[in-house]
Design a protein around this motif. Sequence first.
Motif, short mmCIF file in Angstrom:
data_model
loop_
_atom_site.label_atom_id
_atom_site.label_comp_id
_atom_site.label_asym_id
_atom_site.label_seq_id
_atom_site.Cartn_x
_atom_site.Cartn_y
_atom_site.Cartn_z
N GLN A 56 0.73 -1.23 -0.07
CA GLN A 56 -0.12 -0.08 0.02
C GLN A 56 0.90 1.21 0.13
OE1 GLN A 56 -2.57 -0.25 3.74
NE2 GLN A 56 -3.38 -2.30 2.86
N GLY A 57 2.18 1.08 0.30
CA GLY A 57 2.94 2.38 0.45
C GLY A 57 2.67 2.76 1.45
N ILE A 58 2.19 2.52 2.80
CA ILE A 58 1.99 2.83 3.89
C ILE A 58 3.04 2.39 4.88
CG2 ILE A 58 0.27 3.26 5.72
CD1 ILE A 58 -1.87 3.11 3.51
N PRO A 59 3.73 3.00 5.93
CA PRO A 59 4.60 2.40 6.67
C PRO A 59 3.71 1.70 7.87
CG PRO A 59 4.94 4.69 6.79
CD PRO A 59 3.84 4.50 5.51
N LEU A 60 4.44 0.63 8.37
CA LEU A 60 3.94 -0.12 9.53
C LEU A 60 4.84 0.42 10.62
CD1 LEU A 60 2.21 -2.10 11.06
CD2 LEU A 60 3.81 -4.09 10.16
N VAL A 61 4.33 0.93 11.54
CA VAL A 61 5.14 1.60 12.59
C VAL A 61 5.32 0.71 13.90
CG1 VAL A 61 5.48 3.79 14.20
CG2 VAL A 61 4.69 3.98 11.61
N ASP A 62 6.51 0.55 14.62
CA ASP A 62 6.76 -0.32 15.85
C ASP A 62 6.36 1.04 16.69
OD1 ASP A 62 7.55 -1.25 18.08
OD2 ASP A 62 9.16 -2.48 16.94
N VAL A 63 5.62 0.97 17.40
CA VAL A 63 5.41 2.05 18.28
C VAL A 63 6.22 2.40 19.77
CG1 VAL A 63 3.09 2.38 17.91
CG2 VAL A 63 3.60 0.77 19.77
N LEU A 64 7.20 1.10 19.60
CA LEU A 64 8.19 1.07 20.71
C LEU A 64 9.26 1.85 20.30
CD1 LEU A 64 7.91 -2.58 22.17
CD2 LEU A 64 6.79 -0.40 23.07
N MET A 65 9.41 1.92 18.67
CA MET A 65 10.75 2.60 18.31
C MET A 65 10.49 3.88 17.88
SD MET A 65 13.02 0.15 18.61
CE MET A 65 14.30 0.85 17.62
N ARG A 66 9.24 4.17 17.76
CA ARG A 66 9.04 5.57 17.02
C ARG A 66 8.04 6.47 17.73
NH1 ARG A 66 8.10 5.84 10.60
NH2 ARG A 66 8.86 7.74 10.23
N PRO A 67 8.44 7.36 18.32
CA PRO A 67 7.42 8.36 19.16
C PRO A 67 6.51 9.00 18.29
CG PRO A 67 9.54 9.29 19.25
CD PRO A 67 9.80 7.90 18.43
N PRO A 68 5.25 9.27 18.74
CA PRO A 68 4.30 9.69 18.18
C PRO A 68 4.50 10.93 17.28
CG PRO A 68 3.36 9.34 20.24
CD PRO A 68 4.82 8.94 20.57
N GLU A 69 5.19 11.77 17.58
CA GLU A 69 5.73 13.05 16.95
C GLU A 69 6.77 12.86 15.88
OE1 GLU A 69 8.59 12.38 20.55
OE2 GLU A 69 6.50 12.52 20.25
N ASP A 70 7.37 11.64 15.83
CA ASP A 70 7.86 11.27 14.66
C ASP A 70 7.24 10.16 13.71
OD1 ASP A 70 10.00 12.71 15.29
OD2 ASP A 70 11.04 10.97 16.59
N PRO A 105 4.57 9.26 10.54
CA PRO A 105 4.08 9.98 9.36
C PRO A 105 2.53 10.02 9.51
CG PRO A 105 4.74 7.64 8.83
CD PRO A 105 5.14 7.72 10.29
N PRO A 106 1.83 11.12 8.53
CA PRO A 106 0.60 11.33 8.70
C PRO A 106 -0.40 10.14 8.40
CG PRO A 106 1.73 12.59 6.96
CD PRO A 106 2.70 11.74 7.64
N LEU A 107 0.11 9.26 7.69
CA LEU A 107 -0.66 8.06 7.50
C LEU A 107 0.10 6.89 7.57
CD1 LEU A 107 -3.43 6.70 6.30
CD2 LEU A 107 -2.27 6.87 4.15
N HIS A 108 -0.24 6.13 8.68
CA HIS A 108 0.40 5.13 8.94
C HIS A 108 -0.31 3.60 9.45
CE1 HIS A 108 0.64 7.06 12.63
NE2 HIS A 108 0.82 5.89 13.17
N TRP A 109 0.38 2.38 9.79
CA TRP A 109 -0.36 1.45 10.24
C TRP A 109 0.38 1.20 11.51
CZ3 TRP A 109 -4.60 -1.08 9.20
CH2 TRP A 109 -5.11 -1.23 7.85
N ARG A 110 -0.25 0.82 12.56
CA ARG A 110 0.62 0.32 13.55
C ARG A 110 -0.24 -0.90 14.13
NH1 ARG A 110 -2.43 2.19 18.32
NH2 ARG A 110 -4.04 3.60 17.91
N MET A 111 0.63 -1.88 14.92
CA MET A 111 -0.15 -3.27 15.28
C MET A 111 0.09 -3.35 16.79
SD MET A 111 1.07 -7.04 13.77
CE MET A 111 1.97 -7.66 14.99
N GLU A 112 -0.90 -4.19 17.30
CA GLU A 112 -0.61 -4.31 18.81
C GLU A 112 -1.37 -5.48 19.19
OE1 GLU A 112 -4.27 -1.79 20.89
OE2 GLU A 112 -2.38 -0.56 20.33
N ALA A 113 -0.88 -6.29 20.21
CA ALA A 113 -1.87 -7.53 20.57
C ALA A 113 -2.77 -7.03 21.21
CB ALA A 113 -1.11 -8.45 21.52
N GLN A 114 -4.30 -7.45 21.33
CA GLN A 114 -5.20 -7.03 22.24
C GLN A 114 -5.20 -8.25 23.39
OE1 GLN A 114 -5.57 -3.89 21.52
NE2 GLN A 114 -7.52 -4.05 21.60
#
Length: 143
Positions: free
Chosen positions: A21-35, A37-46
């Motif tokens: 899709q050309g949309i990054p999957l962000v690792d939230v432990l490695m990339r703080p919210p302020e860094d 991109p304006p459109l991204h995927w993030r994954m978490e375990a529920q």
Amino acid sequence: MLSVIVWNDAYARASLAAEKQGIPLVDVLMRPPEDRPPLHWRMEAQTSRSERFATGEEFMEEEGEIALHLTMRVGRISTPDALTHCTAMSVLFRAQLDDALPWPEGLYYDGQSLYPPDPDTTGNWISMSLMIRYRYQDRLTAS
């Protein structure tokens, strides 16, 4: 308890879909919210839980949910486009495609739910969430 096999498989599938899709999957432990991109995927375990099939049994069954959030700054994407991205993400958890990794033994993705953005959300960010239910059967091993 979430197993590494489940996390790694789900992350690999989500990464492949996000890359297509050309949309990054962000690792939230490695990339703080302020860094991010304006459109991204993030994954978490529920939720996840595991237990033995029966007392004394050496086989375990884990079940839970993986959440994939299409996270966007308000005004960056339309609802129909966001739904298209969520559908494309969903497919990699429903079908064994040629370019996807083979299913790990004992891992089953059972069903999915989609939660659209809350129209009353305030702030600069909004998410559409794809929830993927799974079961993973494994044999206990001594460490």
